[in-house]
Design an enzyme around this catalytic site. Structure first.
Site, PDB file in Angstrom:
ATOM      1  N   SER A 132       0.832  -1.201   0.000  1.00  0.00           N
ATOM      2  CA  SER A 132       0.000   0.000   0.000  1.00  0.00           C
ATOM      3  C   SER A 132       0.871   1.256   0.000  1.00  0.00           C
ATOM      4  O   SER A 132       1.592   1.503  -0.959  1.00  0.00           O
ATOM      5  CB  SER A 132      -0.972  -0.033   1.181  1.00  0.00           C
ATOM      6  N   LYS A 184     -22.684  16.609   9.192  1.00  0.00           N
ATOM      7  CA  LYS A 184     -21.598  17.048  10.063  1.00  0.00           C
ATOM      8  C   LYS A 184     -21.068  15.909  10.938  1.00  0.00           C
ATOM      9  O   LYS A 184     -19.902  15.897  11.319  1.00  0.00           O
ATOM     10  CB  LYS A 184     -22.091  18.202  10.946  1.00  0.00           C
TER      11      LYS A 184
END
Length: 322
Positions: A132, A184
């Site tokens: 990765s 949010k």
């Protein structure tokens, strides 16, 4: 008894003469980088830098002190190396499962800028794991060499965050949130994500994955069929990675140094150097303890390996994360 009296005499002398010896029981990485020649006596230099552990821009703190982040340590070495005209090649010894999306991208960019500024050749020598983000930072190399037992690949993104909403419901506890917009609290651990929020998270993941994929296409010549397999984010053995086109060859660290000499057009007896903040007796190129000095620890309280990586988006192969 005589030895004890001699030590007391020396310490007393320091006190009465006003001398204060510098004693660094808990090094914090502030010591200057020291160049050490590991082998060779030629005119040119090859620098070996270890990228070891989870890639992060955040320093480590413990009860007894702190140490610089991996990003800080690598960038400081590259900056020092860029000022040395005798360095003609760089070998990156990568042993990392990856790390944060931004931290990985910063290191990638630092290596690209180093190459542009110095025109030095870069060879990657993969060790146990270069997955990765560990692969991401390897992409600018002119040659990628995997150790015969390396695991690499995992070309993808993972979004990690705790979810405890089921536990909260079982124990009868809730968390109330007041917010200005309906998204949010996206990714909030105490509530499940809404379908809309899941789509937003997936969109962010796709954007970061697309950047990774495009860089692989830019730096590696790999067929579309093989890319389809690679982009499933699976890990590969060293031989599997070679067949897939992710690495150029298999070999050991000395082979990577020889390849660096070949690509840079310099003699094989060129000086192989490392940067350390402390001198080690009988040091070798396999010593990755380069970020700070090692001193006897009175207490070792570091249970970070017991915790999952911090919440966020990562170029990370999670099973090998610290």
């Amino acid at each position: 008894m005589k030895k004890t009296l001699w030590i007391i005499f020396i310490l007393t002398s320091f006190v009465f003469c006003g001398c204060q010896p510098k004693v660094n029981l808990f090094p914090d990485g502030t010591d200057p980088l020291l160049e050490k020649v590991q082998q060779g006596d030629g005119a040119d230099k090859i620098l070996v830098i270890s990228i070891d552990g989870t890639i992060s821009a955040q320093g480590k703190r413990s009860l007894l002190g702190s140490s610089p982040s991996l990003v800080q340590e690598i960038s400081s070495r590259l900056k020092k190396a860029a000022e040395d005209k005798e360095i003609k090649a760089l070998v990156l010894k990568v042993n990392s499962p990856g790390g944060g999306v931004t931290a990985s991208d910063i290191l990638y960019n630092e290596i690209v800028r180093f190459k542009e500024k110095t025109k030095a050749k870069v060879v990657v020598s993969m060790m146990d794991v270069a997955a990765s983000g560990g692969y991401y930072v390897s992409l600018p190399a002119d040659h990628i060499m995997a150790h015969p037992t390396t695991l690499t690949g995992s070309i993808g993104v993972i979004f990690i965050r705790p979810k405890v909403d089921g536990l909260m419901e079982k124990i009868g506890v809730s968390v109330e949130v007041s917010k200005s917009g309906r998204n949010k609290d996206m990714g909030f651990p105490f509530k499940p994500d809404t379908p809309e929020q899941k789509k937003i998270i997936d969109s962010i993941i796709n954007d970061y994955a697309e950047r990774f994929h495009e860089l692989v296409k830019k730096h590696r010549s790999i067929s579309a069929d093989k890319l389809n397999t690679i982009f499933t984010a699976q890990v590969f053995s060293a031989e599997g990675a070679r067949k897939a086109g992710l690495v150029d060859s298999l070999g050991y660290l000395p082979d990577a140094i020889d390849k660096a000499c070949e690509l840079a057009g310099i003699a094989k007896d060129s000086r192989v150097i490392t940067y350390k903040r402390k001198s080690y007796p009988d040091d070798t190129l396999y010593n990755s303890a380069s970020s700070q000095g090692i001193s006897p620890a009175l207490i070792n309280i570091d249970a970070g390996y017991l915790m999952p990586p911090k919440t966020g988006f990562h170029y990370l192969w999670l099973p090998a994360a610290e």
